[in-house]
Motif scaffolding. Structure first.
Motif, mmCIF file in Angstrom:
data_model
loop_
_atom_site.group_PDB
_atom_site.id
_atom_site.type_symbol
_atom_site.label_atom_id
_atom_site.label_comp_id
_atom_site.label_asym_id
_atom_site.label_seq_id
_atom_site.Cartn_x
_atom_site.Cartn_y
_atom_site.Cartn_z
ATOM 1 N N LEU A 168 0.838 -1.065 -0.024
ATOM 2 C CA LEU A 168 -0.078 -0.197 0.032
ATOM 3 C C LEU A 168 0.900 1.179 -0.040
ATOM 4 C CD1 LEU A 168 -2.583 -1.277 2.619
ATOM 5 C CD2 LEU A 168 -3.159 -0.671 0.114
ATOM 6 N N CYS A 169 2.043 1.410 0.896
ATOM 7 C CA CYS A 169 2.890 2.377 0.864
ATOM 8 C C CYS A 169 3.413 2.568 -0.586
ATOM 9 C CB CYS A 169 3.781 1.984 1.733
ATOM 10 S SG CYS A 169 3.383 2.238 3.352
ATOM 11 N N VAL A 170 4.001 1.464 -1.285
ATOM 12 C CA VAL A 170 4.526 1.825 -2.737
ATOM 13 C C VAL A 170 3.616 2.254 -3.580
ATOM 14 C CG1 VAL A 170 5.378 0.402 -4.529
ATOM 15 C CG2 VAL A 170 6.204 0.039 -2.073
ATOM 16 N N GLY A 171 2.410 1.782 -3.429
ATOM 17 C CA GLY A 171 1.088 2.043 -4.504
ATOM 18 C C GLY A 171 0.840 3.585 -3.997
ATOM 19 N N LEU A 172 1.044 4.158 -2.881
ATOM 20 C CA LEU A 172 0.622 5.530 -2.616
ATOM 21 C C LEU A 172 1.720 6.571 -2.921
ATOM 22 C CD1 LEU A 172 -1.517 7.539 -1.070
ATOM 23 C CD2 LEU A 172 0.265 7.025 0.877
ATOM 24 N N ILE A 173 3.063 6.107 -3.088
ATOM 25 C CA ILE A 173 4.166 6.770 -3.566
ATOM 26 C C ILE A 173 4.021 6.757 -5.094
ATOM 27 C CG2 ILE A 173 6.602 6.647 -3.977
ATOM 28 C CD1 ILE A 173 6.717 5.664 -0.987
ATOM 29 N N VAL A 174 3.586 5.809 -5.739
ATOM 30 C CA VAL A 174 3.507 5.942 -6.996
ATOM 31 C C VAL A 174 2.203 6.666 -7.640
ATOM 32 C CG1 VAL A 174 2.812 4.491 -9.367
ATOM 33 C CG2 VAL A 174 4.522 3.612 -7.422
ATOM 34 N N VAL A 175 1.061 6.692 -6.880
ATOM 35 C CA VAL A 175 -0.200 7.418 -7.364
ATOM 36 C C VAL A 175 0.199 9.071 -6.939
ATOM 37 C CG1 VAL A 175 -2.358 8.083 -6.484
ATOM 38 C CG2 VAL A 175 -1.661 5.785 -6.725
ATOM 39 N N THR A 176 0.777 9.196 -5.851
ATOM 40 C CA THR A 176 1.428 10.787 -5.586
ATOM 41 C C THR A 176 2.307 11.218 -6.722
ATOM 42 O OG1 THR A 176 1.385 10.216 -3.483
ATOM 43 C CG2 THR A 176 2.662 12.242 -3.931
ATOM 44 N N ILE A 177 3.245 10.294 -7.077
ATOM 45 C CA ILE A 177 4.153 10.806 -8.339
ATOM 46 C C ILE A 177 3.606 11.106 -9.703
ATOM 47 C CG2 ILE A 177 6.107 10.343 -10.003
ATOM 48 C CD1 ILE A 177 7.252 8.795 -7.242
ATOM 49 N N LEU A 178 2.494 10.176 -9.749
ATOM 50 C CA LEU A 178 1.852 10.274 -11.084
ATOM 51 C C LEU A 178 0.844 11.677 -11.054
ATOM 52 C CD1 LEU A 178 0.403 6.629 -11.721
ATOM 53 C CD2 LEU A 178 2.162 8.065 -12.874
ATOM 54 N N LEU A 179 0.311 11.884 -10.055
ATOM 55 C CA LEU A 179 -0.721 12.988 -9.801
ATOM 56 C C LEU A 179 -0.062 14.281 -9.957
ATOM 57 C CD1 LEU A 179 -2.944 12.210 -6.843
ATOM 58 C CD2 LEU A 179 -3.639 12.211 -9.150
ATOM 59 N N LEU A 180 1.395 14.418 -9.450
ATOM 60 C CA LEU A 180 2.363 15.454 -9.448
ATOM 61 C C LEU A 180 2.809 15.600 -10.993
ATOM 62 C CD1 LEU A 180 4.381 15.282 -6.236
ATOM 63 C CD2 LEU A 180 2.765 16.911 -6.753
ATOM 64 N N GLN A 181 2.892 14.533 -11.540
ATOM 65 C CA GLN A 181 3.291 14.612 -12.944
ATOM 66 C C GLN A 181 2.214 15.073 -13.792
ATOM 67 O OE1 GLN A 181 6.409 14.243 -14.340
ATOM 68 N NE2 GLN A 181 5.714 14.354 -16.384
ATOM 69 N N SER A 182 1.055 14.710 -13.522
ATOM 70 C CA SER A 182 -0.213 15.335 -14.118
ATOM 71 C C SER A 182 -0.502 16.800 -13.892
ATOM 72 C CB SER A 182 -1.323 14.324 -13.878
ATOM 73 O OG SER A 182 -2.560 14.933 -14.472
ATOM 74 N N ALA A 183 0.022 17.100 -12.783
ATOM 75 C CA ALA A 183 -0.335 18.700 -12.409
ATOM 76 C C ALA A 183 0.668 19.533 -12.825
ATOM 77 C CB ALA A 183 -0.801 18.647 -10.786
ATOM 78 N N PHE A 184 1.965 18.916 -12.717
ATOM 79 C CA PHE A 184 3.059 19.949 -13.183
ATOM 80 C C PHE A 184 3.805 19.209 -14.288
ATOM 81 C CE2 PHE A 184 2.077 20.630 -8.632
ATOM 82 C CZ PHE A 184 1.623 21.888 -8.787
ATOM 83 N N PRO A 185 3.518 19.315 -15.537
ATOM 84 C CA PRO A 185 4.186 18.625 -16.601
ATOM 85 C C PRO A 185 5.704 18.956 -16.442
ATOM 86 C CG PRO A 185 2.301 19.495 -17.453
ATOM 87 C CD PRO A 185 2.138 20.229 -16.022
ATOM 88 N N GLY A 186 6.458 17.900 -16.807
ATOM 89 C CA GLY A 186 7.886 18.124 -16.612
ATOM 90 C C GLY A 186 8.421 18.146 -15.177
ATOM 91 N N PHE A 187 7.701 17.591 -14.197
ATOM 92 C CA PHE A 187 8.108 17.595 -12.884
ATOM 93 C C PHE A 187 9.295 16.684 -12.774
ATOM 94 C CE2 PHE A 187 7.668 15.338 -8.727
ATOM 95 C CZ PHE A 187 7.973 16.301 -7.860
ATOM 96 N N LEU A 188 9.127 15.644 -13.467
ATOM 97 C CA LEU A 188 10.215 14.543 -13.506
ATOM 98 C C LEU A 188 10.998 14.530 -14.784
ATOM 99 C CD1 LEU A 188 8.561 11.609 -11.828
ATOM 100 C CD2 LEU A 188 10.080 13.243 -10.858
#
Length: 359
Positions: free
Chosen positions: A339-359
């Motif tokens: 669950l922790c790993v899944g939460l981290i992945v979802v958080t990264i995807l949301l940040l990437q969607s909200a801020f393109p070029g975040f990664l």
């Protein structure tokens, strides 16, 4: 709804005062008796075979060891040696259990052989040793050394315990003295006055220290016969002006704490937080004299099944009861990590969607 009841595991022909569980064989050892009074109530140590039958824990009498005119009031277990407190004495017993080869017939044993003895067959008496064969398991019990451990005007050994490597045992009784003995010779190696009045309980630590509690309201830690530190209820305990309290017992730490009361109730608590997980009011209806957990090693896990722990209790009503604590629901560690790993992945995807070029 009716009152909660604990299942009766075994009923002895005499009052029960002491209880031990052997982790290697899974034997439940219960002892007691009517004492020296000529009431017709016998004295003995009963060895019960614990088994799982149709998914339920059950006990059957494997061997009965006659203690003649002395009731056993306290027990300690060290491998295949039992230390039994009988009046003012400590009696060592050795028992040996192994798989039976050949016939399942019972051999001549102590004065009573249990409920599965053939009708009409009078058991032969054998004072110093007895052997019983029972459904694949053979048990032999013999008396070893005995010694007087209390010397008050009304002498009684109240407690006995072994040290961590089973080379010494300590006794305490009504005269307030701690006495330490070698095993199995029972040669005395230490004696000192620990309390004014009766010793209620004691424990030997792996570092050689000794903890005692007594009716004088004190709990003491000793290094041999030298006092290290001491607690006094009136100075260190809670203040209750109308109710007298005293230290009653000391024991090793563990996951659970088992409790039996003078009114016959039985409870199981979490040791570190004292959260009550199990409680049966007046399970015995009379004072509970001893409790013991099913060990977590040896045959313990096999006998426990899906339950988290099992507590046995005995009382003056001659009954041994079983108290099972169901496994509490908990989330597996691997699932929490996932669950922790899944939460981290979802958080990264949301940040990437909200801020393109975040990664």
């Amino acid at each position: 709804m009716g009152r909660r009841r604990a299942p009766e595991l075994y009923r002895a022909p005499f009052p029960l005062y002491a209880l031990q569980v052997d982790p290697s064989t899974g034997l439940l050892i219960a002892a007691g008796g009517g004492g020296a009074a000529k009431t017709g109530i016998k004295n003995g140590v009963h060895f019960l075979q614990l088994e799982r039958i149709n998914g339920r824990l059950s006990a059957s009498l494997l061997h009965s060891h006659d203690t003649e005119k002395r009731a056993t009031m306290n027990l300690a277990l060290a491998g295949d040696i039992l230390a039994a407190g009988q009046d003012a004495h400590c009696q060592l017993l050795r028992f040996q259990a192994h798989q039976q080869k050949g016939s399942k017939a019972e051999k001549a044993g102590s004065k009573e052989q249990g409920p599965r003895q053939r009708k009409g067959a009078a058991p032969a008496e054998k004072k110093y040793g007895a052997e019983t064969q029972h459904e694949g398991l053979e048990l032999r019990v013999e008396n070893l050394q005995a010694v007087q451990t209390d010397f008050s005007s009304d002498p009684l050994q109240k407690v006995v315990c072994f040290n961590h490597d089973n080379t010494l045992l300590a006794t305490g009784g009504t005269d307030g003295y701690v006495r330490v003995w070698k095993v199995p010779s029972l040669e005395k190696v230490l004696e000192f006055k620990a309390h004014e009045g009766e010793i209620e309980d004691l424990a030997l630590g792996p570092d050689g220290k000794l903890v005692t509690v007594g009716r004088d309201l004190k709990a003491s830690v000793w290094q041999k016969d030298q006092l290290v530190t001491q607690l006094h209820w009136q100075e260190n305990g809670p203040t209750f002006s109308s109710t007298p309290y005293r230290y009653q017992a000391c024991s090793e730490s563990g996951t659970f704490l088992g409790l039996g009361t003078v009114t016959g109730s039985v409870a199981i608590y979490i040791a570190f937080s004292l959260q009550c997980l199990y409680y049966v009011r007046e399970a015995h209806g009379i004072v509970v004299t001893d409790v013991a957990f099913l060990p977590e090693k040896g045959r313990g896990p096999e006998l426990l099944g899906s339950h988290e722990t099992a507590l046995f209790s005995v009382a003056v009503d001659s009954r041994c009861q079983l108290h099972l604590l169901p496994s509490r629901r908990s989330v597996p560690v691997w699932l929490l990590l996932l669950l922790c790993v899944g939460l981290i992945v979802v958080t990264i995807l949301l940040l990437q969607s909200a801020f393109p070029g975040f990664l």
